[in-house]
Design a protein around this motif. Sequence first.
Motif, PDB file in Angstrom:
ATOM      1  N   GLN A   1     -17.813  16.674  23.635  1.00 42.73           N
ATOM      2  CA  GLN A   1     -17.015  16.378  24.819  1.00 42.73           C
ATOM      3  C   GLN A   1     -15.985  15.294  24.542  1.00 42.73           C
ATOM      4  O   GLN A   1     -16.143  14.509  23.637  1.00 42.73           O
ATOM      5  N   GLU A   2     -14.976  15.255  25.371  1.00 47.10           N
ATOM      6  CA  GLU A   2     -14.034  14.144  25.342  1.00 47.10           C
ATOM      7  C   GLU A   2     -14.424  13.157  26.419  1.00 47.10           C
ATOM      8  O   GLU A   2     -14.934  13.534  27.470  1.00 47.10           O
ATOM      9  N   LYS A   3     -14.178  11.934  26.144  1.00 45.67           N
ATOM     10  CA  LYS A   3     -14.385  10.897  27.158  1.00 45.67           C
ATOM     11  C   LYS A   3     -13.165  10.907  28.077  1.00 45.67           C
ATOM     12  O   LYS A   3     -12.044  10.745  27.625  1.00 45.67           O
ATOM     13  N   GLN A   4     -13.366  11.122  29.355  1.00 44.04           N
ATOM     14  CA  GLN A   4     -12.263  11.255  30.298  1.00 44.04           C
ATOM     15  C   GLN A   4     -11.351  10.030  30.346  1.00 44.04           C
ATOM     16  O   GLN A   4     -10.170  10.151  30.580  1.00 44.04           O
TER      17      GLN A   4
ATOM     18  N   ARG B   1      -8.563  10.425  27.683  1.00 43.21           N
ATOM     19  CA  ARG B   1      -7.561  11.476  27.852  1.00 43.21           C
ATOM     20  C   ARG B   1      -7.816  12.148  29.196  1.00 43.21           C
ATOM     21  O   ARG B   1      -8.647  13.041  29.306  1.00 43.21           O
TER      22      ARG B   1
ATOM     23  N   ALA C   1      -9.143  20.863  25.587  1.00 44.95           N
ATOM     24  CA  ALA C   1     -10.050  19.717  25.667  1.00 44.95           C
ATOM     25  C   ALA C   1     -11.285  19.997  24.823  1.00 44.95           C
ATOM     26  O   ALA C   1     -11.716  21.142  24.714  1.00 44.95           O
ATOM     27  N   CYS C   2     -11.801  18.963  24.223  1.00 52.02           N
ATOM     28  CA  CYS C   2     -13.049  19.020  23.477  1.00 52.02           C
ATOM     29  C   CYS C   2     -12.921  19.843  22.204  1.00 52.02           C
ATOM     30  O   CYS C   2     -11.852  20.349  21.885  1.00 52.02           O
TER      31      CYS C   2
END
Length: 174
Positions: free
Chosen positions: A94-97, A100, A108-109
């Motif tokens: 996951q990406e940390k919101q 980004r 994303a991700c």
Amino acid sequence: MWECPIMATLTNQTPHNASNSNGDGLAAKSRHLFCVSPDYCVNMPQYWLGEYSAGKFNLDKADGPHPLDLGDIMYAAQVLEDEQGRTVLWAWMQEKQQLRPAGTYNSACCLCVPRMLYLSPDGKHMLQEPLPELNCLREQQGAWHIGTAAGDSSSMSLLPGVPVDFGDSSSNGS
């Protein structure tokens, strides 16, 4: 709620010791891996090692739970057995919101580097390492070393050829 459950058979046979014994004179061992991603993608995947028989995994007698990864962005792990008989794990990273914001980009991700899963030689612990095929993707780059520069204990080289002076080590900070 447990999401993305996976079940796989792990052995202590790896490309490093692919024979009838594991190289230490111990017999080949196998155990079952049961892994889940609990409830929501901010909760880290957990796994148990145990026995699967008669259509059931005995969670009460299994060893675990253990974290599947030591980071905080892995979720929804899946496994496959490749043509070499290796158990290979892929997972969503996951990406940390806050890094980004959602809606800013068209993607994303990503997926993590594929990992080979296997048991320790004694069969008690799950081990994992990147697939050896990934080594061909590496390029020789400059080295990053932490050590003394020219034998001076008050200076360390953090960048290639760039010493960092920490002052006189004999003063003990006074």
